[in-house]
Design an enzyme around this catalytic site. Structure first.
Site, PDB file in Angstrom:
ATOM      1  N   GLU A   1       0.802  -1.216   0.000  1.00 15.83           N
ATOM      2  CA  GLU A   1       0.000   0.000   0.000  1.00 15.83           C
ATOM      3  C   GLU A   1       0.845   1.281   0.000  1.00 15.83           C
ATOM      4  O   GLU A   1       0.825   2.064   0.967  1.00 15.83           O
ATOM      5  CB  GLU A   1      -0.989  -0.005   1.173  1.00 15.83           C
ATOM      6  CG  GLU A   1      -1.913  -1.205   1.148  1.00 15.83           C
ATOM      7  CD  GLU A   1      -3.050  -1.128   2.175  1.00 15.83           C
ATOM      8  OE1 GLU A   1      -3.041  -0.211   3.011  1.00 15.83           O
ATOM      9  OE2 GLU A   1      -3.944  -1.985   2.104  1.00 15.83           O
TER      10      GLU A   1
ATOM     11  N   GLU B   1      -5.124  -8.555   0.103  1.00 13.38           N
ATOM     12  CA  GLU B   1      -5.853  -8.248   1.345  1.00 13.38           C
ATOM     13  C   GLU B   1      -7.310  -8.027   0.982  1.00 13.38           C
ATOM     14  O   GLU B   1      -7.620  -7.300   0.038  1.00 13.38           O
ATOM     15  CB  GLU B   1      -5.374  -6.958   2.017  1.00 13.38           C
ATOM     16  CG  GLU B   1      -4.136  -7.056   2.850  1.00 13.38           C
ATOM     17  CD  GLU B   1      -3.831  -5.738   3.566  1.00 13.38           C
ATOM     18  OE1 GLU B   1      -4.765  -4.951   3.844  1.00 13.38           O
ATOM     19  OE2 GLU B   1      -2.648  -5.479   3.815  1.00 13.38           O
TER      20      GLU B   1
HETATM   21  O1  IFM Z   1      -5.127  -3.014   8.790  1.00 17.00           O
HETATM   22  C1  IFM Z   1      -4.977  -2.494   7.508  1.00 17.00           C
HETATM   23  C2  IFM Z   1      -3.690  -2.984   6.888  1.00 17.00           C
HETATM   24  O2  IFM Z   1      -2.585  -2.623   7.654  1.00 17.00           O
HETATM   25  C3  IFM Z   1      -3.510  -2.419   5.509  1.00 17.00           C
HETATM   26  N1  IFM Z   1      -4.688  -2.604   4.703  1.00 17.00           N
HETATM   27  C4  IFM Z   1      -5.960  -2.257   5.271  1.00 17.00           C
HETATM   28  C5  IFM Z   1      -6.129  -2.909   6.627  1.00 17.00           C
HETATM   29  C6  IFM Z   1      -7.489  -2.559   7.222  1.00 17.00           C
HETATM   30  O3  IFM Z   1      -7.614  -1.176   7.393  1.00 17.00           O
END
Ligand code: IFM
Length: 452
Positions: free
Chosen positions: A164, A358
């Site tokens: 990210e 994710e």
């Molecule tokens: O917890 C976060 C993670 O660190 C990065 N992606 C989004 C998740 C949820 O907000």
């Protein structure tokens, strides 16, 4: 009916700062998050990741939980400050030894480790020199990538450079609600560029150490639609998409920075040259290094209205396209946007291996009188999103993996422990773990290769 091929990888994910704890043990250095959480008012309820889920000490239990559900892959991140405590100095062998133990435990339990090198916890020593706004951090990252991949590459074959980059740069350097807490748009653009450049520089280093491995990067996507058909909203949505998605995907896939955004940023005074001054000759070629896969983190989608298109929560109201409810983060549930975005990444960039690295939902359900956690809403969220992935595959999109965020309820950054994304409930006072219904359900999905 099975909807996923046998070589499609199902897994779970977590990140170092959010679960490990042991923030100053075994020679670990201070990270920007260790510093940030100590600044008054930064984190809800004054929470810190000092102990988090104490995964540093309890990882065998966590690996056993994954194994008990038949989870075949675990995506972890390594803490740079355990390995090179100040970012520049000597390597700390005790930090490497921890990840050695963790990787060995995973492999002994039949779980394939996927390793991400950066999930936002920059060494404070590098922040003191400007952090990601300092171009020298690029080489410091490449060195860290070299050390890690040399140490673990005999057993870890799946590598991701960054997780990210938009969040690390824009929430950290523009919004200021994440470490290092700066609020300067121009600095955020510079930081984003250096993060992307460090990805480009690290990929060949990892390849040299792990010739039989694969390397990619994970980009958080935020699909959006215009709030109305008006020309203003359509233009605003285009800008938001450029800001949030294209600014990252375009250079990674060799298209350079999008020209409409370069012009918009110049007009808005984000830099006062024709081209972004932080881009030096050769940078864009380096960033566009061929990768083996692209990871996409997906949670929600937005509507964008004219006027505030550079803020993340713009247009979150349902408007004419109501979502299928909201998670407790307040995020609209829009599984169809995942299908569409996966297709777009394939169509626009020719990506041949795409993974959902994710996806998950925050719901606060905890143990009832029977000590079980009946998290039906999470199961439903995951079910419709796994279906959305299957839909993309049916459209011909080469999606090869899906990882649930997260295995454990953990430290949700500025929101502390108020949000629970885990398949396993964690008592943050005692460290007790209670598997939620969603863990067993996900095990079934994996076993049957179908969410239905
Ligand atoms: O917890 C976060 C993670 O660190 C990065 N992606 C989004 C998740 C949820 O907000």
């Amino acid at each position: 009916m099975s909807r996923f091929a046998n070589d499609f990888v199902f897994g779970v994910a977590a990140s170092a700062y959010q679960i490990e704890g042991a923030w100053d043990e075994d020679g670990k250095g201070e990270s920007i998050w260790d510093r940030f959480v100590r600044e008054p008012g930064r984190i809800l309820d004054g929470a810190t990741g000092d102990v988090a889920c104490d995964h540093y000490h309890r990882f065998p239990e966590d690996v056993a939980l994954m194994a008990s559900a038949g989870i075949p892959a675990y995506s972890l991140t390594t803490a740079w400050t355990r390995i090179i405590p100040d970012g520049l100095g000597p390597v700390e062998p005790r930090g490497i030894a921890f990840y050695d133990r963790l990787v060995d435990e995973l492999l002994e339990n039949g779980i394939t480790p996927y390793v991400t090198l950066y999930h936002w916890d920059l060494p404070q020593g590098l922040q003191d020199r400007g952090g990601w706004a300092n171009r020298d951090t690029v080489d410091a990252f490449a060195r860290y990538a070299d050390v890690m991949s040399a140490a673990l590459g005999d057993r870890v074959k799946h590598w991701k450079t960054h997780n990210e980059p938009w969040v690390a740069s824009f929430i950290g350097y523009r919004d200021g609600s994440f470490a290092p807490g700066h609020t300067d748009f121009s600095e955020a653009l510079t930081a984003a560029h250096h993060i992307l450049l460090s990805h480009g520089r690290a990929v060949p280093v990892i390849r040299a150490n792990v010739p039989d491995g694969e390397v990619g990067i994970v980009v958080d996507c935020r699909p959006s639609v215009p709030a109305t058909d008006s020309a203003e909203d359509v233009a605003a949505q285009q800008h938001f998409d450029g800001f949030r998605n294209r600014w990252f995907f375009d250079p990674i896939f060799g298209k350079g920075y999008p020209s409409d955004m370069v012009e918009a940023y110049r007009e808005r005074g984000r830099f006062d040259a024709e081209q972004p001054p932080f881009v030096l000759p050769g940078d864009l070629d380096e960033i566009a290094v061929p990768i083996d896969f692209i990871g996409i983190n997906y949670y929600t989608a937005l509507e964008v209205a004219a006027g505030a298109e550079e803020t993340e929560d713009t247009g979150i109201a349902p408007g004419p396209n109501p979502p299928d409810g909201y998670t407790e983060m307040g995020w609209p549930i829009v599984p169809s946007a995942l299908t569409a975005f996966l297709k777009r990444i394939h169509d626009d960039y020719g990506a041949t291996d795409i993974r959902v690295t994710e996806n998950g939902a925050s719901y606060s359900d905890g143990p009832g009188p029977d000590r079980a956690v009946h998290d039906e809403r999470r199961i439903e969220y995951l079910r419709v999103h796994i279906q959305a992935v299957a839909d993309a595959i049916e459209l011909g999109v080469p999606v090869t993996g899906y990882f649930v965020w997260s295995i454990l309820d953990n430290f949700e950054w500025a929101l502390g422990y108020s949000q629970r994304f885990g398949l396993v409930w964690v008592d943050h006072e005692t460290g007790e773990r209670v598997p939620k219904d969603s863990l067993a359900w996900y095990g079934e999905v994996i076993a049957t290769r179908s969410p239905d």
